[in-house]
Design a protein around this motif. Structure first.
Motif, PDB file in Angstrom:
ATOM      1  N   MET A 135      76.526  29.494  46.199  1.00  0.00           N
ATOM      2  CA  MET A 135      75.472  30.146  47.135  1.00  0.00           C
ATOM      3  C   MET A 135      74.784  31.133  46.295  1.00  0.00           C
ATOM      4  O   MET A 135      75.256  32.278  45.815  1.00  0.00           O
ATOM      5  N   VAL A 136      73.275  31.071  46.703  1.00  0.00           N
ATOM      6  CA  VAL A 136      72.337  32.269  46.124  1.00  0.00           C
ATOM      7  C   VAL A 136      72.015  33.140  47.451  1.00  0.00           C
ATOM      8  O   VAL A 136      71.140  32.234  48.149  1.00  0.00           O
ATOM      9  N   ALA A 137      72.153  34.564  47.562  1.00  0.00           N
ATOM     10  CA  ALA A 137      71.629  35.087  48.394  1.00  0.00           C
ATOM     11  C   ALA A 137      70.213  35.394  48.043  1.00  0.00           C
ATOM     12  O   ALA A 137      70.384  36.358  46.955  1.00  0.00           O
ATOM     13  N   ASP A 171      62.246  28.288  41.078  1.00  0.00           N
ATOM     14  CA  ASP A 171      62.975  27.542  42.061  1.00  0.00           C
ATOM     15  C   ASP A 171      64.227  26.988  41.857  1.00  0.00           C
ATOM     16  O   ASP A 171      64.342  26.004  41.117  1.00  0.00           O
ATOM     17  N   LEU A 172      65.252  27.738  42.304  1.00  0.00           N
ATOM     18  CA  LEU A 172      66.472  27.174  41.944  1.00  0.00           C
ATOM     19  C   LEU A 172      66.891  26.012  42.575  1.00  0.00           C
ATOM     20  O   LEU A 172      67.732  25.155  41.829  1.00  0.00           O
ATOM     21  N   CYS A 173      66.380  25.342  43.701  1.00  0.00           N
ATOM     22  CA  CYS A 173      66.614  24.399  44.429  1.00  0.00           C
ATOM     23  C   CYS A 173      66.192  23.039  43.181  1.00  0.00           C
ATOM     24  O   CYS A 173      66.837  22.238  43.062  1.00  0.00           O
ATOM     25  N   SER A 182      74.645  17.160  43.022  1.00  0.00           N
ATOM     26  CA  SER A 182      74.996  16.172  43.861  1.00  0.00           C
ATOM     27  C   SER A 182      74.865  16.579  45.347  1.00  0.00           C
ATOM     28  O   SER A 182      75.082  16.008  46.189  1.00  0.00           O
ATOM     29  N   PHE A 183      74.580  17.971  45.369  1.00  0.00           N
ATOM     30  CA  PHE A 183      74.379  18.498  46.847  1.00  0.00           C
ATOM     31  C   PHE A 183      73.480  19.623  46.852  1.00  0.00           C
ATOM     32  O   PHE A 183      73.891  20.909  46.194  1.00  0.00           O
ATOM     33  N   PHE A 210      75.202  23.317  45.862  1.00  0.00           N
ATOM     34  CA  PHE A 210      74.463  24.505  45.801  1.00  0.00           C
ATOM     35  C   PHE A 210      73.420  24.727  47.106  1.00  0.00           C
ATOM     36  O   PHE A 210      72.959  23.684  47.630  1.00  0.00           O
ATOM     37  N   ILE A 211      73.584  25.731  47.323  1.00  0.00           N
ATOM     38  CA  ILE A 211      72.786  26.394  48.597  1.00  0.00           C
ATOM     39  C   ILE A 211      72.134  27.542  48.267  1.00  0.00           C
ATOM     40  O   ILE A 211      72.521  28.524  48.080  1.00  0.00           O
TER      41      ILE A 211
END
Length: 350
Positions: A135-137, A171-173, A182-183, A210-211
């Motif tokens: 998770m990245v804040a 953009d990390l996504c 995969s997520f 990854f979120i």
């Protein structure tokens, strides 16, 4: 300064399958700024783990450096934890996962920790398909070091000192999608109705999840041109001690219907537009996810929701054919088979 946390438990608090309440998943009292989006993320993690009835001692909290990486102290007090050096959380998590793959690894990082000093580590942990929730804040600034622009800041935005971001944002996504995660999901910290289920889904996912969580920073919202701003006053007075004042702000929350968008006014008066995915969004199309992220960005919107999911992707341990028994449970005689066996192995290479 630390504060003792009340151990009071209301007798009517609901319990999960383990007989624990959500308070059993809490951590220390937060010392982050009042209204910080990171505290909303901590709360969402607490609720997700409690609702999944995960035994706290079977979770490992991993973090790097930054405000985001302080957050693991504020949830899951009875879990394992490792606060690594700046940007090196992924490699430490890889080692821990190799030693004991039976734990659930929850990693909390920031935009500076992941998109700048730890960018190489981020790229390779995605490639490894390590079983973990990353998770990245994402608040777009280095909050712990007074608000310098981060690599996730949009081009053209200014920080509180008036410095303009001259470069395109990372953009990390999109990076995670390109590197084979995969997520992949993006959320807003104030939308707990969306964030909690996505964290639960990420924990249940086998592989790298990854979120990217948009998390407002409350401290760096004073006007740079004001003669009453923190910076101006600090530059024009002489003090015996360096102090600062952070105004108390309310947590920003939002309930956005699926398929619709909402403009969110942040503490500094700026506005971001959060667009939630349609209910019937196809999460199996990686290329479409990358295109959708970019198209919404061109419209000035942040697309949130589960962007991509590959439930059949091979995990790190499958790809490397690791032993079924976690390394920390392998007996000494197997880990070190002795001089005779070692000698025969060496002879085979001569």
């Amino acid at each position: 300064m630390s504060f003792a946390k009340s151990k009071f438990r209301h007798k009517s608090l609901p319990v999960n399958d383990l007989g624990l309440t959500y308070r059993d998943y809490e951590g220390a009292i937060s010392t982050l700024c009042a209204g910080c989006g990171h505290d909303s993320i901590s709360s969402a993690i607490i609720h997700a783990c409690a609702e999944l009835s995960i035994e706290p001692h079977k979770i490992a909290k991993m973090s790097g450096i930054g405000c985001s990486s302080k957050a693991p102290n504020y949830f899951l007090n009875n879990s394992h934890g490792f606060n690594t050096v700046h940007g090196r959380m992924p490699s430490v998590t890889t080692g821990a996962n190799l030693a004991n793959k039976d734990l659930t690894y929850l990693a909390m990082s920031g935009d500076g920790d992941s998109a700048s000093i730890g960018l190489g580590q981020f790229a390779h942990v995605v490639r490894r398909q390590l079983n973990m929730v990353y998770m990245v804040a994402n608040n777009g600034v280095y909050g712990l070091t007074k608000g310098q622009l981060a690599a996730t800041s949009d081009r053209g935005v200014k920080n509180k000192t008036g410095d303009t971001s001259l470069f395109n944002d990372i953009d990390l996504c999109t990076m995670a999608l390109q590197l084979g995660a995969s997520f992949v999901a993006r959320c807003f910290s104030g939308d707990k109705a969306q964030l909690v289920p996505i964290i639960k889904a990420a924990i249940a996912h086998q592989g790298f999840a990854f979120i990217d969580i948009i998390s407002p920073c409350v401290t760096f919202n004073n006007h740079p041109g004001s003669t009453r701003s923190y910076d101006y006053v600090q530059e024009h007075v002489t003090t015996g001690a360096v102090t600062d004042f952070v105004p108390i702000k309310e947590e920003i929350t939002a309930q956005i219907p699926e398929g619709e968008f909402e403009d969110i006014c942040l503490h500094d008066g700026s506005v971001i537009r959060i667009h939630k995915l349609d209910k019937g969004y196809d999460t199996s199309n990686r290329l479409k996810a990358m295109t959708d992220v970019e198209e919404h960005k061109q419209r000035g919107e942040i697309l949130t929701g589960l962007l991509y999911l590959n439930p059949t992707a091979s995990t790190f341990h499958e790809l490397n054919n690791t032993a079924d028994t976690p390394m920390n449970q392998v007996k000494q005689d197997l880990l070190c088979p002795g001089e005779r066996v070692l000698g025969s192995i060496n002879d085979s290479f001569r």
